[in-house]
Design an enzyme around this catalytic site. Sequence first.
Site, mmCIF file in Angstrom:
data_model
loop_
_atom_site.group_PDB
_atom_site.id
_atom_site.type_symbol
_atom_site.label_atom_id
_atom_site.label_comp_id
_atom_site.label_asym_id
_atom_site.label_seq_id
_atom_site.Cartn_x
_atom_site.Cartn_y
_atom_site.Cartn_z
ATOM 1 N N SER A 174 -13.565 -4.325 0.441
ATOM 2 C CA SER A 174 -14.570 -3.789 -0.892
ATOM 3 C C SER A 174 -16.075 -4.376 0.044
ATOM 4 O O SER A 174 -17.073 -5.160 -1.100
ATOM 5 C CB SER A 174 -14.079 -4.774 -2.311
ATOM 6 N N TYR A 191 0.846 -0.669 0.259
ATOM 7 C CA TYR A 191 0.232 -0.449 -0.108
ATOM 8 C C TYR A 191 0.943 1.644 0.639
ATOM 9 O O TYR A 191 1.746 1.142 0.391
ATOM 10 C CB TYR A 191 -1.003 -0.271 1.209
ATOM 11 N N GLY A 250 -23.938 3.705 -4.982
ATOM 12 C CA GLY A 250 -24.942 3.638 -5.790
ATOM 13 C C GLY A 250 -24.859 4.864 -6.707
ATOM 14 O O GLY A 250 -25.601 6.106 -7.253
ATOM 15 N N LYS A 251 -23.255 5.745 -6.312
ATOM 16 C CA LYS A 251 -23.114 6.938 -6.962
ATOM 17 C C LYS A 251 -23.230 7.027 -8.127
ATOM 18 O O LYS A 251 -23.272 8.099 -9.122
ATOM 19 C CB LYS A 251 -21.802 7.863 -6.319
ATOM 20 N N PHE A 299 -15.378 -0.790 -4.280
ATOM 21 C CA PHE A 299 -15.276 -0.049 -5.078
ATOM 22 C C PHE A 299 -16.011 0.620 -5.795
ATOM 23 O O PHE A 299 -15.585 2.240 -6.299
ATOM 24 C CB PHE A 299 -15.040 -0.453 -6.678
ATOM 25 N N LEU A 348 -21.544 0.457 -4.714
ATOM 26 C CA LEU A 348 -23.009 0.067 -4.340
ATOM 27 C C LEU A 348 -23.589 1.163 -3.129
ATOM 28 O O LEU A 348 -24.535 1.364 -2.446
ATOM 29 C CB LEU A 348 -22.468 -1.028 -3.064
ATOM 30 N N LEU A 405 -17.979 -2.548 -0.447
ATOM 31 C CA LEU A 405 -19.309 -1.461 -1.093
ATOM 32 C C LEU A 405 -18.592 -1.518 -2.417
ATOM 33 O O LEU A 405 -18.975 -0.805 -3.695
ATOM 34 C CB LEU A 405 -19.007 -0.077 -0.197
#
Length: 345
Positions: free
Chosen positions: A233, A53, A242-243, A237, A240, A235
């Site tokens: 993950s 990372y 919704g954006k 990436f 989820l 969401l």
Amino acid sequence: MEYRQLGNSDLTVSAICLGTMTFGEQNDEKEAHAQLDWALAHGINFIDTAEMYPVPPRAETYGETERIIGNWLKRQDRSKVVLATKAAGPARSLNWIRGGPKAFDEANLQAAIDGSLKRLQTDYIDLYQLHWPERNQPMFGEWRFDPKKERPFTPLMKQLEALAKLVEAGKVRYVGVSNEHPWGVMTFVQLAQQFGLPRIVSIQNAFSLLNRTFEGGLAEVCWRESVSLLAYSPLAFGHLTGKYLKDPNASGRLTRFPNFGQRYTKPNVRPAVEAYAALAEAWGMSPATLALSWCYHHPLVTSTIIGATSLAQLEANVRAWETKLTDEQLSAIDAVHLRYTNPAP
């Protein structure tokens, strides 16, 4: 906050784990430390990072996430933090990491742990994970095993023996795997039992409404063998939230790093997200709250790893813990899953 036992270890971890892959890329050190402070103050005792990372990995930022965490960790009561990190494996173009990680053999793992300990400014790692398998197997969006890609790899026995030396030296308390499959988990467990080697206590795999593949073969193996799922993950990436339904160019990792989210380019991703978003709207909650609550309270999940690019986002994600889905709502979610099964494995 709820706390749960990690596998058969004596580690007790918060049901929410702070992921740190944005530290050093999307978040500077001040922002990262603010997130770490807030998380600890609100009961999150579990921090996950990796030598690779921040993400996406670059030679210029290699190790920056661990360095940022180390500068924070040295001011903390070390016994109050459960710290997890990961060793990068081969088969990816990461030539700036130890000259290109060639294998999970003793030399590579010794070099990896020593580098992580130095950057993290600590004497030990609570949970040391193999970031992805050295052998050929489907991962990071690949959806089937391909024998044609077979390649030599360090036998799992040798990998465990190398990890055992890290445990014996006091550098590592417990070991785990990541992005693994049933054969790997079962083989690691059996070898540990047969030869008295460190037993894996966890598996860190992608797990979300768009990727429930863990619920197949891995679920039974891990449940019967007390290997905890650390879900990453949740969401998907950012899908989820919704954006991207409203604005395909919305600010986020997907648009900032388009080549890093290829598992979410498959055809049924959008209709699945639309269906889950519609459920959330009908139930008066945000799509993100729906997705996170489902993962947080899933009976197979020990801890859910969440990341954020702002303190406000982190706070909102943690607040989703307070939402408990009803049996009727879970059934409706399952109905969508059966219509769009694992569109982003």
